[in-house]
Every structure is written in structure tokens, then in C-alpha cells.
Design a protein around this motif. Sequence first.
Motif, PDB file in Angstrom:
ATOM      1  N   PHE A  73      50.242  56.984  40.439  1.00 16.17           N
ATOM      2  CA  PHE A  73      51.155  55.865  40.692  1.00 16.17           C
ATOM      3  C   PHE A  73      52.499  56.480  41.089  1.00 16.17           C
ATOM      4  CE2 PHE A  73      48.100  54.276  37.637  1.00 16.17           C
ATOM      5  CZ  PHE A  73      47.803  53.022  38.121  1.00 16.17           C
ATOM      6  N   ARG A  74      53.028  56.078  42.234  1.00 19.75           N
ATOM      7  CA  ARG A  74      54.315  56.603  42.713  1.00 19.75           C
ATOM      8  C   ARG A  74      55.358  55.492  42.723  1.00 19.75           C
ATOM      9  NH1 ARG A  74      52.624  61.393  44.385  1.00 19.75           N
ATOM     10  NH2 ARG A  74      50.690  61.627  45.520  1.00 19.75           N
ATOM     11  N   GLY A  75      56.611  55.880  42.602  1.00 22.73           N
ATOM     12  CA  GLY A  75      57.711  54.930  42.696  1.00 22.73           C
ATOM     13  C   GLY A  75      57.800  53.980  41.515  1.00 22.73           C
ATOM     14  N   VAL A  76      57.417  54.459  40.338  1.00 19.89           N
ATOM     15  CA  VAL A  76      57.444  53.621  39.133  1.00 19.89           C
ATOM     16  C   VAL A  76      58.803  53.773  38.459  1.00 19.89           C
ATOM     17  CG1 VAL A  76      56.325  53.166  36.922  1.00 19.89           C
ATOM     18  CG2 VAL A  76      54.965  53.976  38.861  1.00 19.89           C
ATOM     19  N   ALA A  77      59.417  52.664  38.097  1.00 18.21           N
ATOM     20  CA  ALA A  77      60.705  52.697  37.412  1.00 18.21           C
ATOM     21  C   ALA A  77      60.530  53.288  36.018  1.00 18.21           C
ATOM     22  CB  ALA A  77      61.286  51.293  37.313  1.00 18.21           C
ATOM     23  N   PRO A  78      61.432  54.180  35.590  1.00 16.67           N
ATOM     24  CA  PRO A  78      61.347  54.715  34.229  1.00 16.67           C
ATOM     25  C   PRO A  78      61.361  53.592  33.195  1.00 16.67           C
ATOM     26  CG  PRO A  78      62.873  56.007  35.538  1.00 16.67           C
ATOM     27  CD  PRO A  78      62.511  54.792  36.358  1.00 16.67           C
ATOM     28  N   GLY A  79      60.692  53.819  32.070  1.00 21.13           N
ATOM     29  CA  GLY A  79      60.605  52.822  31.004  1.00 21.13           C
ATOM     30  C   GLY A  79      59.433  53.129  30.097  1.00 21.13           C
ATOM     31  N   ALA A  80      59.066  52.181  29.270  1.00 22.28           N
ATOM     32  CA  ALA A  80      57.929  52.332  28.358  1.00 22.28           C
ATOM     33  C   ALA A  80      56.702  51.683  28.983  1.00 22.28           C
ATOM     34  CB  ALA A  80      58.240  51.693  27.014  1.00 22.28           C
ATOM     35  N   TYR A  81      55.622  52.440  29.073  1.00 20.25           N
ATOM     36  CA  TYR A  81      54.383  51.973  29.679  1.00 20.25           C
ATOM     37  C   TYR A  81      53.192  52.380  28.812  1.00 20.25           C
ATOM     38  CZ  TYR A  81      56.985  51.351  34.046  1.00 20.25           C
ATOM     39  OH  TYR A  81      57.880  50.949  34.994  1.00 20.25           O
ATOM     40  N   ALA A  82      52.071  51.763  29.061  1.00 20.94           N
ATOM     41  CA  ALA A  82      50.776  52.182  28.534  1.00 20.94           C
ATOM     42  C   ALA A  82      49.807  52.116  29.707  1.00 20.94           C
ATOM     43  CB  ALA A  82      50.318  51.259  27.411  1.00 20.94           C
ATOM     44  N   VAL A  83      48.717  52.858  29.606  1.00 24.63           N
ATOM     45  CA  VAL A  83      47.685  52.833  30.647  1.00 24.63           C
ATOM     46  C   VAL A  83      46.434  52.195  30.071  1.00 24.63           C
ATOM     47  CG1 VAL A  83      46.188  54.228  32.127  1.00 24.63           C
ATOM     48  CG2 VAL A  83      48.574  54.888  31.801  1.00 24.63           C
ATOM     49  N   ALA A  84      45.846  51.287  30.830  1.00 20.64           N
ATOM     50  CA  ALA A  84      44.561  50.674  30.497  1.00 20.64           C
ATOM     51  C   ALA A  84      43.622  50.970  31.661  1.00 20.64           C
ATOM     52  CB  ALA A  84      44.707  49.175  30.300  1.00 20.64           C
ATOM     53  N   ALA A  85      42.391  51.344  31.351  1.00 20.92           N
ATOM     54  CA  ALA A  85      41.420  51.666  32.408  1.00 20.92           C
ATOM     55  C   ALA A  85      40.041  51.173  32.013  1.00 20.92           C
ATOM     56  CB  ALA A  85      41.385  53.170  32.645  1.00 20.92           C
ATOM     57  N   PHE A  86      39.246  50.820  33.016  1.00 15.92           N
ATOM     58  CA  PHE A  86      37.843  50.490  32.765  1.00 15.92           C
ATOM     59  C   PHE A  86      37.020  50.768  34.006  1.00 15.92           C
ATOM     60  CE2 PHE A  86      39.066  46.481  34.698  1.00 15.92           C
ATOM     61  CZ  PHE A  86      37.919  46.000  35.301  1.00 15.92           C
ATOM     62  N   GLN A  87      35.727  50.965  33.784  1.00 15.76           N
ATOM     63  CA  GLN A  87      34.767  51.183  34.858  1.00 15.76           C
ATOM     64  C   GLN A  87      33.958  49.907  35.018  1.00 15.76           C
ATOM     65  OE1 GLN A  87      32.196  54.541  34.240  1.00 15.76           O
ATOM     66  NE2 GLN A  87      31.043  54.179  36.117  1.00 15.76           N
ATOM     67  N   ASP A  88      34.024  49.338  36.211  1.00 14.66           N
ATOM     68  CA  ASP A  88      33.321  48.089  36.507  1.00 14.66           C
ATOM     69  C   ASP A  88      31.892  48.418  36.935  1.00 14.66           C
ATOM     70  OD1 ASP A  88      32.706  45.470  37.069  1.00 14.66           O
ATOM     71  OD2 ASP A  88      33.793  45.447  38.975  1.00 14.66           O
ATOM     72  N   VAL A  89      31.030  48.618  35.961  1.00 16.97           N
ATOM     73  CA  VAL A  89      29.658  49.062  36.216  1.00 16.97           C
ATOM     74  C   VAL A  89      28.858  48.043  37.021  1.00 16.97           C
ATOM     75  CG1 VAL A  89      27.499  49.802  35.119  1.00 16.97           C
ATOM     76  CG2 VAL A  89      29.688  50.538  34.179  1.00 16.97           C
ATOM     77  N   ASN A  90      29.058  46.754  36.761  1.00 19.81           N
ATOM     78  CA  ASN A  90      28.249  45.748  37.459  1.00 19.81           C
ATOM     79  C   ASN A  90      28.926  45.191  38.720  1.00 19.81           C
ATOM     80  OD1 ASN A  90      30.170  44.045  36.407  1.00 19.81           O
ATOM     81  ND2 ASN A  90      28.768  42.896  35.101  1.00 19.81           N
ATOM     82  N   GLY A  91      30.113  45.666  39.055  1.00 18.03           N
ATOM     83  CA  GLY A  91      30.752  45.307  40.317  1.00 18.03           C
ATOM     84  C   GLY A  91      31.299  43.902  40.423  1.00 18.03           C
ATOM     85  N   ASN A  92      31.596  43.250  39.306  1.00 19.96           N
ATOM     86  CA  ASN A  92      32.116  41.881  39.386  1.00 19.96           C
ATOM     87  C   ASN A  92      33.647  41.802  39.349  1.00 19.96           C
ATOM     88  OD1 ASN A  92      32.635  42.387  36.698  1.00 19.96           O
ATOM     89  ND2 ASN A  92      31.512  40.621  35.915  1.00 19.96           N
ATOM     90  N   GLY A  93      34.337  42.950  39.336  1.00 17.44           N
ATOM     91  CA  GLY A  93      35.791  42.966  39.417  1.00 17.44           C
ATOM     92  C   GLY A  93      36.521  42.682  38.118  1.00 17.44           C
ATOM     93  N   ARG A  94      35.819  42.691  36.996  1.00 11.26           N
ATOM     94  CA  ARG A  94      36.485  42.442  35.709  1.00 11.26           C
ATOM     95  C   ARG A  94      35.762  43.200  34.601  1.00 11.26           C
ATOM     96  NH1 ARG A  94      33.583  38.424  32.921  1.00 11.26           N
ATOM     97  NH2 ARG A  94      32.116  37.350  34.239  1.00 11.26           N
TER      98      ARG A  94
END
Length: 146
Positions: A73-94
Motif C-alpha cells: 500500500f503506497r501513499g498511506v497517511a501516518p496513523g494507527a492501522y490494523a491489517v485484515a486479510a482473507f483468501q476467497d476460496v470459493n470466489g464469491n468476493g466475501r
Amino acid sequence: MNVRRSGALACLLIAGVLSGGATRAATVEVEVEGIEPAASDLYVALCQGGLSEKECRIGQDAPVRGTVQRVVFRGVAPGAYAVAAFQDVNGNGRLDRTGLGLPLEPYGFSGETPRGARPDFGRAAFALREPGAALRVRLSRALPPR
């Protein structure tokens, strides 16, 4: 105060505000591990203030290309963040969930978010400063695949 002096003071104040208030940007490199070998997409988001969809508005998705993948991720304003990630195994976008809300697909968060507990922004958060941060997120499943 004379006019010439007040005009110079105003120019200095404006210059100070403009230079001090310039938006700074940082880069966040996320290495996602534990990706399952499957034709699917990987979703990674930066979250501010919480871990709901509403608070995870800076996101990227990409086709899975291995068991470890890097997202930048580029151009992110400094601050407090968390990262959330998932693998969409069945391809439904959620991220699919059980009736109790447990994820059915591989997922993970930054920081020290324990498995089996409700994700907590405070435990997943990191302070982003210039020039940026590099971190790892490990995906795993709450339940075995069906």
C-alpha cells in the motif's frame, strides 16, 4: 503594528501552516503467509479505528500466486492501522461465515489477535510512521474445510 510588518507576519504564518500541514505519506508492505494452494483471490485491507468493513476501506485484492504473497500500500497517511486479510476460496468476493459468525475461509490479522476470539483492533493495530512499515499476517482457518 505597522502594515508592512503585519503583512510579513501573515506571510510567515501562512507559509508555516502550508509546510507543517502538508500531508505525509507512508508505505505499508504486508507479507501474507499461510495461503492455501487454490485458484482464488487474496483480499488485504488497512483498517482504522476498528475491524469492520466500514473501517477497512483501503484494500487490495489479487489472484493467489503461491503460499506467501506480498501486498504493498503506497501513499498511506501516518496513523494507527490494523491489517485484515482473507483468501476467497470459493470466489464469491466475501469472507464466508457460519451462522455463529465464524469464518469458513482462511483469514488473519496483524498484531497479536488470538485465534478463536473476536478480533480486537487494539491488539491488531500498529503505528504507521514515515517512511512506512513492513509486517506479516498469517492466514488460518477457524474451522477445517468442508
